[in-house]
Design a protein around this motif. Structure first.
Motif, PDB file in Angstrom:
ATOM      1  N   GLY A  97      10.724   2.273  -1.210  1.00  0.00           N
ATOM      2  CA  GLY A  97       9.611   2.601  -0.328  1.00  0.00           C
ATOM      3  C   GLY A  97       9.017   1.417   0.403  1.00  0.00           C
ATOM      4  O   GLY A  97       7.842   1.444   0.786  1.00  0.00           O
ATOM      5  N   LYS A  98       9.815   0.419   0.643  1.00  0.00           N
ATOM      6  CA  LYS A  98       9.295  -0.769   1.349  1.00  0.00           C
ATOM      7  C   LYS A  98       8.879  -0.415   2.775  1.00  0.00           C
ATOM      8  O   LYS A  98       7.794  -0.794   3.229  1.00  0.00           O
ATOM      9  CB  LYS A  98      10.373  -1.868   1.372  1.00  0.00           C
ATOM     10  CG  LYS A  98      10.815  -2.358  -0.009  1.00  0.00           C
ATOM     11  CD  LYS A  98      11.806  -3.471   0.058  1.00  0.00           C
ATOM     12  CE  LYS A  98      13.162  -2.980   0.608  1.00  0.00           C
ATOM     13  NZ  LYS A  98      13.812  -1.986  -0.241  1.00  0.00           N
TER      14      LYS A  98
ATOM     15  N   ASN B 299       5.100   1.702  -6.585  1.00  0.00           N
ATOM     16  CA  ASN B 299       5.089   2.824  -5.670  1.00  0.00           C
ATOM     17  C   ASN B 299       5.468   4.121  -6.400  1.00  0.00           C
ATOM     18  O   ASN B 299       5.966   4.094  -7.528  1.00  0.00           O
ATOM     19  CB  ASN B 299       6.048   2.546  -4.512  1.00  0.00           C
ATOM     20  CG  ASN B 299       5.833   3.485  -3.354  1.00  0.00           C
ATOM     21  OD1 ASN B 299       4.774   4.103  -3.229  1.00  0.00           O
ATOM     22  ND2 ASN B 299       6.844   3.619  -2.509  1.00  0.00           N
ATOM     23  N   ARG B 300       5.163   5.222  -5.687  1.00  0.00           N
ATOM     24  CA  ARG B 300       5.441   6.566  -6.207  1.00  0.00           C
ATOM     25  C   ARG B 300       4.642   6.856  -7.495  1.00  0.00           C
ATOM     26  O   ARG B 300       5.119   7.511  -8.427  1.00  0.00           O
ATOM     27  CB  ARG B 300       6.938   6.761  -6.476  1.00  0.00           C
ATOM     28  CG  ARG B 300       7.779   6.629  -5.202  1.00  0.00           C
ATOM     29  CD  ARG B 300       9.252   6.777  -5.479  1.00  0.00           C
ATOM     30  NE  ARG B 300      10.023   6.592  -4.233  1.00  0.00           N
ATOM     31  CZ  ARG B 300      11.355   6.551  -4.187  1.00  0.00           C
ATOM     32  NH1 ARG B 300      12.042   6.678  -5.327  1.00  0.00           N
ATOM     33  NH2 ARG B 300      11.974   6.400  -3.041  1.00  0.00           N
ATOM     34  N   TRP B 301       3.439   6.325  -7.553  1.00  0.00           N
ATOM     35  CA  TRP B 301       2.601   6.566  -8.738  1.00  0.00           C
ATOM     36  C   TRP B 301       2.082   8.002  -8.754  1.00  0.00           C
ATOM     37  O   TRP B 301       1.585   8.475  -9.773  1.00  0.00           O
ATOM     38  CB  TRP B 301       1.442   5.567  -8.730  1.00  0.00           C
ATOM     39  CG  TRP B 301       0.562   5.623  -9.941  1.00  0.00           C
ATOM     40  CD1 TRP B 301      -0.749   5.925 -10.002  1.00  0.00           C
ATOM     41  CD2 TRP B 301       0.956   5.381 -11.283  1.00  0.00           C
ATOM     42  NE1 TRP B 301      -1.232   5.885 -11.279  1.00  0.00           N
ATOM     43  CE2 TRP B 301      -0.173   5.533 -12.101  1.00  0.00           C
ATOM     44  CE3 TRP B 301       2.176   5.047 -11.893  1.00  0.00           C
ATOM     45  CZ2 TRP B 301      -0.147   5.383 -13.490  1.00  0.00           C
ATOM     46  CZ3 TRP B 301       2.195   4.883 -13.267  1.00  0.00           C
ATOM     47  CH2 TRP B 301       1.052   5.041 -14.055  1.00  0.00           C
TER      48      TRP B 301
ATOM     49  N   LYS C 158       3.784   7.051   0.430  1.00  0.00           N
ATOM     50  CA  LYS C 158       4.025   8.252   1.233  1.00  0.00           C
ATOM     51  C   LYS C 158       2.721   8.993   1.470  1.00  0.00           C
ATOM     52  O   LYS C 158       2.429   9.438   2.586  1.00  0.00           O
ATOM     53  CB  LYS C 158       5.038   9.139   0.528  1.00  0.00           C
ATOM     54  CG  LYS C 158       5.453  10.356   1.338  1.00  0.00           C
ATOM     55  CD  LYS C 158       6.537  11.130   0.594  1.00  0.00           C
ATOM     56  CE  LYS C 158       6.979  12.353   1.399  1.00  0.00           C
ATOM     57  NZ  LYS C 158       8.021  13.127   0.687  1.00  0.00           N
ATOM     58  N   GLU C 159       1.921   9.155   0.373  1.00  0.00           N
ATOM     59  CA  GLU C 159       0.627   9.813   0.528  1.00  0.00           C
ATOM     60  C   GLU C 159      -0.263   9.024   1.489  1.00  0.00           C
ATOM     61  O   GLU C 159      -0.948   9.611   2.340  1.00  0.00           O
ATOM     62  CB  GLU C 159      -0.068   9.918  -0.821  1.00  0.00           C
ATOM     63  CG  GLU C 159       0.553  10.919  -1.772  1.00  0.00           C
ATOM     64  CD  GLU C 159      -0.170  10.965  -3.091  1.00  0.00           C
ATOM     65  OE1 GLU C 159       0.044  11.930  -3.841  1.00  0.00           O
ATOM     66  OE2 GLU C 159      -0.966  10.029  -3.372  1.00  0.00           O
ATOM     67  N   ALA C 160      -0.242   7.713   1.384  1.00  0.00           N
ATOM     68  CA  ALA C 160      -1.114   6.895   2.214  1.00  0.00           C
ATOM     69  C   ALA C 160      -0.739   7.009   3.689  1.00  0.00           C
ATOM     70  O   ALA C 160      -1.613   7.164   4.549  1.00  0.00           O
ATOM     71  CB  ALA C 160      -1.044   5.434   1.772  1.00  0.00           C
TER      72      ALA C 160
ATOM     73  N   ARG D 279      -5.515   6.900  -5.765  1.00  0.00           N
ATOM     74  CA  ARG D 279      -4.353   6.140  -5.306  1.00  0.00           C
ATOM     75  C   ARG D 279      -4.587   5.581  -3.886  1.00  0.00           C
ATOM     76  O   ARG D 279      -4.196   4.442  -3.587  1.00  0.00           O
ATOM     77  CB  ARG D 279      -3.102   7.028  -5.335  1.00  0.00           C
ATOM     78  CG  ARG D 279      -2.637   7.371  -6.751  1.00  0.00           C
ATOM     79  CD  ARG D 279      -1.302   8.080  -6.736  1.00  0.00           C
ATOM     80  NE  ARG D 279      -1.398   9.404  -6.105  1.00  0.00           N
ATOM     81  CZ  ARG D 279      -1.721  10.526  -6.768  1.00  0.00           C
ATOM     82  NH1 ARG D 279      -2.025  10.475  -8.067  1.00  0.00           N
ATOM     83  NH2 ARG D 279      -1.783  11.694  -6.149  1.00  0.00           N
ATOM     84  N   LEU D 280      -5.232   6.372  -3.016  1.00  0.00           N
ATOM     85  CA  LEU D 280      -5.524   5.896  -1.662  1.00  0.00           C
ATOM     86  C   LEU D 280      -6.514   4.731  -1.699  1.00  0.00           C
ATOM     87  O   LEU D 280      -6.359   3.738  -0.969  1.00  0.00           O
ATOM     88  CB  LEU D 280      -6.087   7.043  -0.819  1.00  0.00           C
ATOM     89  CG  LEU D 280      -6.396   6.704   0.649  1.00  0.00           C
ATOM     90  CD1 LEU D 280      -5.136   6.232   1.377  1.00  0.00           C
ATOM     91  CD2 LEU D 280      -7.014   7.901   1.364  1.00  0.00           C
ATOM     92  N   PHE D 281      -7.505   4.884  -2.598  1.00  0.00           N
ATOM     93  CA  PHE D 281      -8.474   3.789  -2.743  1.00  0.00           C
ATOM     94  C   PHE D 281      -7.783   2.522  -3.245  1.00  0.00           C
ATOM     95  O   PHE D 281      -8.083   1.420  -2.794  1.00  0.00           O
ATOM     96  CB  PHE D 281      -9.583   4.217  -3.696  1.00  0.00           C
ATOM     97  CG  PHE D 281     -10.578   3.121  -3.959  1.00  0.00           C
ATOM     98  CD1 PHE D 281     -11.559   2.782  -3.024  1.00  0.00           C
ATOM     99  CD2 PHE D 281     -10.522   2.380  -5.144  1.00  0.00           C
ATOM    100  CE1 PHE D 281     -12.454   1.761  -3.274  1.00  0.00           C
ATOM    101  CE2 PHE D 281     -11.414   1.364  -5.387  1.00  0.00           C
ATOM    102  CZ  PHE D 281     -12.400   1.046  -4.454  1.00  0.00           C
TER     103      PHE D 281
END
Length: 740
Positions: free
Chosen positions: A88-89, A238-240, A287-289, A314-316
């Motif tokens: 996910g780089k 990533n992908r948490w 991905k969510e971000a 996660r966004l925070f």
């Protein structure tokens, strides 16, 4: 789109602008210093003020500063993203850019190095290493298609993607994001590092939170750590969002990942301590971000769509990563990009300042020396002028004194020689005859004899003393005026004033003085009427009386004496003239009376005969006749010559006495001319010395002005160097030193 007005990245932008301004000023300053030194070297009046080494050194500095300035203009912040394939780089980069700039997702893997940087234009394009062509790219799909179509791109190639700054605020702050192929696709890690990583300010390891850190990832950062001193590393798990399916294990798994990452950063790499390491590890869902930010940019809610639990957290955390990343990279980039150049600039300024100090010191020393030299020259010039005035008066007095002594000496000697003129004339031997032609040649030879004899006698009596007095006076003049000349000229006075023998010339011109001499070598009886009259009246008056006797009527035609009107004739002279005229009248009257008639003769004869008797008269007449015969018989050529010489001595004595004062004055004039000539030549050398002193003073005035100008210019440049140092110190405190 994110608000970047207060972004920490502005710190780098401001620092870059400031350091570029400083280096622009530094380049101008160094070039100005080079021009100053070059001008000083070309100026003949400023010899040895500056050196070729200083000029070469400052020209090298100018070249270096120009090179650094070009480098600084291209400097930017660079962050490199590494990790295994499909971790996910590219998605992380898109999330940071708030847009899908790089291809990502299913079927899209980055197969080469991609750098994303901003462009001022409104169109996106890409460039490859092997071409200068700008390939237009409108969408991400076109970018992906362009990358996959190029079969020459491999993992070690670089593709530069230029994205409009108007679309991505992050790219407005000189930030370059470097995407890379997976660290598991190649073994040429060393080449990657040397080619793409040495100028990176921050490294971001994008790991997969569904697995642990792999050896390939660790191996890559070990190699980075070997090349760079304590690189700045962030780790993104990533992908948490996958952990939301097993919330009961979320904290435990998070702690396990954190411990492994901290151990890797602290224990294995040794790039930071534990407190710092915990702040460099984040758990995100790129991905969510990226989706949330695209929705927000489109005016849609961030949480729209099916999202796993814990999205906001996660966004925070992703936002927290961005904040920490921006602070770190701005500080790191400023330090890594500008610190060494700042240090180098200070070294250059310090060296140039030392050069200016050196020039100032040398100019000051030479100026002080020139001032002292000018003061000495002014004192010397004043001394020469005052002494020349004094010595000129002294020399004039000496010349006058010597010439007066010469005049007196020559006058006395000539008077003595005139008194001895008869001896000199008697010494003359020549063929004499009473014929006019012979007498003429005899006169000429006698004139020459008198001229040579008098000149020789006068020279014997006067020349030695006059020459000694002259030489003494000349030596005194030379000695007095010699002190006014420079030392090197003093040693050459004998060459400048060559010695020549002075001969005093006694030009008597006897042939001209005695040109009117008329000899009388006809026989004259000593008891004759003419001789008696001459003895009684003198030769001159006798001639007048005899002329009157020869022409009795002339006595009545002779005008009466007239009293002279000229005031210069003395009274006693007038009386003598009157007495002589009365005597002449008496004698001529008596002679005329006795010659009027023969009766008078008979009467007189009778009276005498009766008084003395005839025998006494006969004896007297016999003796008179015998004396006449004797004198007549002895009137030979020798007697004529003696008479001629006697007459000549009488005449020449009278004439020579008339020129005594003229001759003595002429001799004194010769001495005066000789002494004046010597004094004039000495004064000429003194005048040359004055002129040389004036020229040297003028040159020193110009040199002092040049040295003062050089001092002021070097001081100005030194002060400018101090100002630049202060500017660099302000820059260092503001941007390079850590804030408390």
């Amino acid at each position: 789109m994110a608000d970047t007005s207060s972004s920490p990245l502005k710190h780098f932008v401001q620092a870059k602008k400031k350091i570029n301004t400083i280096f622009e000023q530094l380049l101008e300053y160094v070039n100005e210093g080079a021009r100053f030194i070059e001008a000083s070297r070309q100026n003949e009046g400023l010899e040895k003020i500056t050196t070729q080494q200083q000029l070469s050194e400052i020209e090298i500095f100018a070249s270096k500063v120009a090179g650094i300035r070009e480098v600084l203009a291209r400097r930017h912040m660079k962050v490199a993203f590494f990790g295994r394939t499909s971790n996910g780089k590219s998605t992380v980069i898109n999330a940071m850019l708030w847009d899908k700039v790089l291809p990502s997702g299913i079927g899209h893997t980055t197969n080469c190095f991609l750098s994303v940087e901003g462009t001022d234009g409104d169109k996106a394009y890409l460039m490859t290493e092997d071409s200068e062509e700008k390939k237009n790219v409108k969408t991400v799909n076109q970018l992906a298609h362009a990358l996959h179509q190029n079969e020459y791109l491999d993992a070690g190639c670089l593709v530069r993607v230029f994205w409009p700054k108007s679309k991505c605020a992050l790219l407005r702050d000189d930030l370059v994001l470097m995407d890379s192929p997976g660290t598991d696709v190649t073994t040429e890690l060393d080449t990657w590092i040397d080619k793409f990583c040495l100028d990176a300010d921050v490294f971001v390891l994008v790991a997969n939170s569904e697995s642990t850190l792999m050896q390939t990832e660790k191996q890559f950062f070990h190699k980075v750590n070997e090349r760079l001193s304590k690189p700045n590393i962030f780790i993104l798990n990533n992908r948490w969002d996958a952990s939301a399916s097993e919330p009961e294990y979320m904290d435990e798994v998070r702690q396990q990942h954190t411990d492994r990452c901290v151990n890797f950063l602290v224990a294995e790499l040794g790039v930071m301590d534990y407190a710092q390491a915990e702040k460099r590890i984040f758990f995100i869902s790129a991905k969510e971000a990226v989706n949330a930010r695209i929705h927000k940019a489109q005016g849609m809610p961030e949480g729209g769509g099916a999202l796993a639990d814990g999205f906001q957290a996660r966004l925070f955390e992703f936002q927290n990563f961005e904040r920490q990343f921006e602070e770190c990279i701005s500080q790191s980039a400023v330090k890594t990009k500008f610190e060494q150049h700042t240090i180098r600039a200070k070294q250059i300024i310090d060296t140039v300042k030392q050069i200016m100090d050196s020039i100032n010191i040398v100019a000051a020393e030479k100026r002080v020396f020139s001032l002292e030299e000018r003061e000495d020259h002014l004192d010397r010039l004043e001394f020469v002028r005052s002494q020349l005035t004094f010595l000129s008066e002294d020399c004039k007095r000496k010349i006058k004194m010597v010439t007066e002594e010469v005049e007196v000496k020559v006058s006395a000697a000539m008077t003595d020689e005139i008194c001895r003129l008869s001896v000199l004339v008697d010494e003359f031997r020549g063929d004499f005859h009473s014929s006019p032609s012979v007498v003429k040649f005899y006169k000429n030879d006698l004139h020459k004899h008198i001229e040579d004899g008098l000149g020789r006698n006068l020279a014997d009596r006067c020349s030695s003393a006059v020459l000694a007095a002259l030489q003494t006076a000349q030596l005194q003049m030379i000695g007095n005026l010699k002190t006014l000349l420079p030392v090197n000229v003093q040693n050459q006075v004998s060459e400048l004033l060559p010695y020549h023998k002075f001969d005093l010339s006694y030009d008597l011109n006897c042939d001209k003085i005695c040109a009117d001499f008329q000899e009388n070598i006809e026989f004259q009886f000593s008891l004759g009427w003419t001789s008696l009259v001459s003895r009684f009246l003198g030769p001159k008056n006798a001639r007048q009386a005899l002329l009157g006797l020869a022409d009795p009527t002339s006595q009545f035609l002779r005008p009466f004496p007239v009293t002279p009107t000229t005031a210069s004739v003395p009274a006693h002279g007038q009386e003598n003239v009157a007495q002589e005229e009365m005597m002449i009248s008496l004698v001529t009257g008596l002679a005329s009376l006795t010659s009027r008639t023969s009766v008078g003769v008979v009467v007189v004869g009778g009276v005498i005969f009766r008084a003395v008797g005839w025998r006494l008269i006969a004896v007297a007449l016999s003796l008179y006749s015998l004396l006449y015969m004797y004198e007549r018989l002895t009137w030979t050529t020798k007697a004529k010559e003696r008479t001629f010489k006697r007459q000549f001595v009488d005449y020449a004595t009278e004439k020579l006495q008339m020129v005594v004062s003229f001759t003595s004055a002429n001799c004194s004039h010769q001495v005066s001319q000789e002494m004046s000539s010597t004094f004039a030549r000495l004064c000429q050398q003194v005048d040359i010395t004055e002129k040389n002193l004036e020229e040297q003073i003028s040159k020193l005035n110009k040199k002092i002005e040049l040295l003062e100008s050089t001092q002021n210019r070097s001081k100005l440049l030194r002060n400018k160097a101090t100002w630049l140092e202060n500017e660099l110190d302000v820059f260092t405190k503001q941007y390079l030193q850590p804030s408390r």
